[in-house]
Motif scaffolding. Structure first.
Motif, PDB file in Angstrom:
ATOM      1  N   SER A  16      78.510 -37.920 -15.735  1.00  0.00           N
ATOM      2  CA  SER A  16      77.987 -39.287 -15.688  1.00  0.00           C
ATOM      3  C   SER A  16      77.387 -39.583 -17.052  1.00  0.00           C
ATOM      4  O   SER A  16      76.319 -39.077 -17.393  1.00  0.00           O
ATOM      5  CB  SER A  16      76.907 -39.413 -14.610  1.00  0.00           C
ATOM      6  OG  SER A  16      77.436 -39.144 -13.333  1.00  0.00           O
ATOM      7  N   LEU A  27      78.125 -47.227 -17.501  1.00  0.00           N
ATOM      8  CA  LEU A  27      78.183 -45.843 -17.046  1.00  0.00           C
ATOM      9  C   LEU A  27      79.644 -45.445 -16.900  1.00  0.00           C
ATOM     10  O   LEU A  27      80.443 -46.188 -16.316  1.00  0.00           O
ATOM     11  CB  LEU A  27      77.464 -45.682 -15.705  1.00  0.00           C
ATOM     12  CG  LEU A  27      77.360 -44.244 -15.210  1.00  0.00           C
ATOM     13  CD1 LEU A  27      76.379 -43.450 -16.066  1.00  0.00           C
ATOM     14  CD2 LEU A  27      76.943 -44.211 -13.758  1.00  0.00           C
ATOM     15  N   THR A  57      68.720 -45.257 -16.175  1.00  0.00           N
ATOM     16  CA  THR A  57      69.173 -44.546 -14.970  1.00  0.00           C
ATOM     17  C   THR A  57      68.014 -43.963 -14.170  1.00  0.00           C
ATOM     18  O   THR A  57      68.138 -43.768 -12.963  1.00  0.00           O
ATOM     19  CB  THR A  57      70.135 -43.389 -15.332  1.00  0.00           C
ATOM     20  OG1 THR A  57      69.416 -42.361 -16.021  1.00  0.00           O
ATOM     21  CG2 THR A  57      71.320 -43.872 -16.151  1.00  0.00           C
ATOM     22  N   TYR A  59      66.983 -40.968 -14.943  1.00  0.00           N
ATOM     23  CA  TYR A  59      67.256 -39.528 -15.018  1.00  0.00           C
ATOM     24  C   TYR A  59      67.463 -39.107 -16.472  1.00  0.00           C
ATOM     25  O   TYR A  59      67.920 -39.887 -17.301  1.00  0.00           O
ATOM     26  CB  TYR A  59      68.522 -39.171 -14.222  1.00  0.00           C
ATOM     27  CG  TYR A  59      68.412 -39.534 -12.775  1.00  0.00           C
ATOM     28  CD1 TYR A  59      67.825 -38.664 -11.862  1.00  0.00           C
ATOM     29  CD2 TYR A  59      68.875 -40.763 -12.306  1.00  0.00           C
ATOM     30  CE1 TYR A  59      67.717 -39.002 -10.528  1.00  0.00           C
ATOM     31  CE2 TYR A  59      68.770 -41.110 -10.972  1.00  0.00           C
ATOM     32  CZ  TYR A  59      68.184 -40.226 -10.089  1.00  0.00           C
ATOM     33  OH  TYR A  59      68.065 -40.565  -8.766  1.00  0.00           O
ATOM     34  N   VAL A  64      72.106 -36.775 -14.701  1.00  0.00           N
ATOM     35  CA  VAL A  64      72.360 -38.152 -14.260  1.00  0.00           C
ATOM     36  C   VAL A  64      73.408 -38.153 -13.142  1.00  0.00           C
ATOM     37  O   VAL A  64      74.539 -37.723 -13.347  1.00  0.00           O
ATOM     38  CB  VAL A  64      72.842 -39.032 -15.436  1.00  0.00           C
ATOM     39  CG1 VAL A  64      73.179 -40.442 -14.953  1.00  0.00           C
ATOM     40  CG2 VAL A  64      71.803 -39.071 -16.546  1.00  0.00           C
ATOM     41  N   HIS A  69      70.737 -45.313  -9.496  1.00  0.00           N
ATOM     42  CA  HIS A  69      69.966 -45.461 -10.728  1.00  0.00           C
ATOM     43  C   HIS A  69      68.866 -46.508 -10.582  1.00  0.00           C
ATOM     44  O   HIS A  69      68.890 -47.321  -9.665  1.00  0.00           O
ATOM     45  CB  HIS A  69      70.905 -45.851 -11.878  1.00  0.00           C
ATOM     46  CG  HIS A  69      72.051 -44.923 -12.009  1.00  0.00           C
ATOM     47  ND1 HIS A  69      73.350 -45.311 -11.815  1.00  0.00           N
ATOM     48  CD2 HIS A  69      72.100 -43.599 -12.275  1.00  0.00           C
ATOM     49  CE1 HIS A  69      74.156 -44.275 -11.972  1.00  0.00           C
ATOM     50  NE2 HIS A  69      73.415 -43.220 -12.250  1.00  0.00           N
ATOM     51  N   SER A  70      67.941 -46.506 -11.515  1.00  0.00           N
ATOM     52  CA  SER A  70      66.835 -47.461 -11.474  1.00  0.00           C
ATOM     53  C   SER A  70      67.286 -48.874 -11.838  1.00  0.00           C
ATOM     54  O   SER A  70      66.588 -49.834 -11.532  1.00  0.00           O
ATOM     55  CB  SER A  70      65.688 -47.000 -12.380  1.00  0.00           C
ATOM     56  OG  SER A  70      66.148 -46.738 -13.681  1.00  0.00           O
TER      57      SER A  70
END
Length: 120
Positions: A16, A27, A57, A59, A64, A69-70
């Motif tokens: 990722s 991504l 993300t 992370y 990841v 994801h955020s």
């Protein structure tokens, strides 16, 4: 090493990877035995900086996951992953992974686009 530990093919390991294309994050889910073709992503495509990866993300690089994801991220899935019924993905840390059917993974990512983005 991950493929050997999991007993799978290197190509089944999903990387990722976050890129910036025309100032927007993208991504890319790339097969473990391939590299992302930057030219195929668009003019000026470049890997995101580690701080961008973390902020977009949630992370750190190496852990990841392909989803969750955020921030919502446009996602490109390397068509070569279609060689496999199941794939292995990072699960939030460099030492955690999960196995998933590729079709289920793609279906779970809103707007995911499967296309050739990798090169041998």
């Amino acid at each position: 090493e991950a493929a050997a530990a999991l007993g799978c093919e290197v190509g089944q390991i999903v990387k990722s990877l976050l890129f910036v294309v025309k100032a927007k994050p993208v991504l890319v889910l790339c097969a473990g035995d391939r590299r992302v073709d930057l030219a195929g992503l668009g003019d000026g495509a470049a890997p995101a900086r580690p701080d961008q990866v973390k902020s977009l993300t949630g992370y750190a690089i190496g852990g990841v996951p392909p989803l969750g994801h955020s921030h919502a991220l446009p996602t490109l899935v390397d068509a070569s992953l279609q060689r496999f019924a199941t794939v292995w993905c990072a699960a939030g840390t460099p030492n955690a992974v999960f196995e998933v059917e590729l079709a289920a993974l793609v279906a779970a990512i809103p707007g995911a686009e499967v296309r050739d983005v990798g090169q041998a």
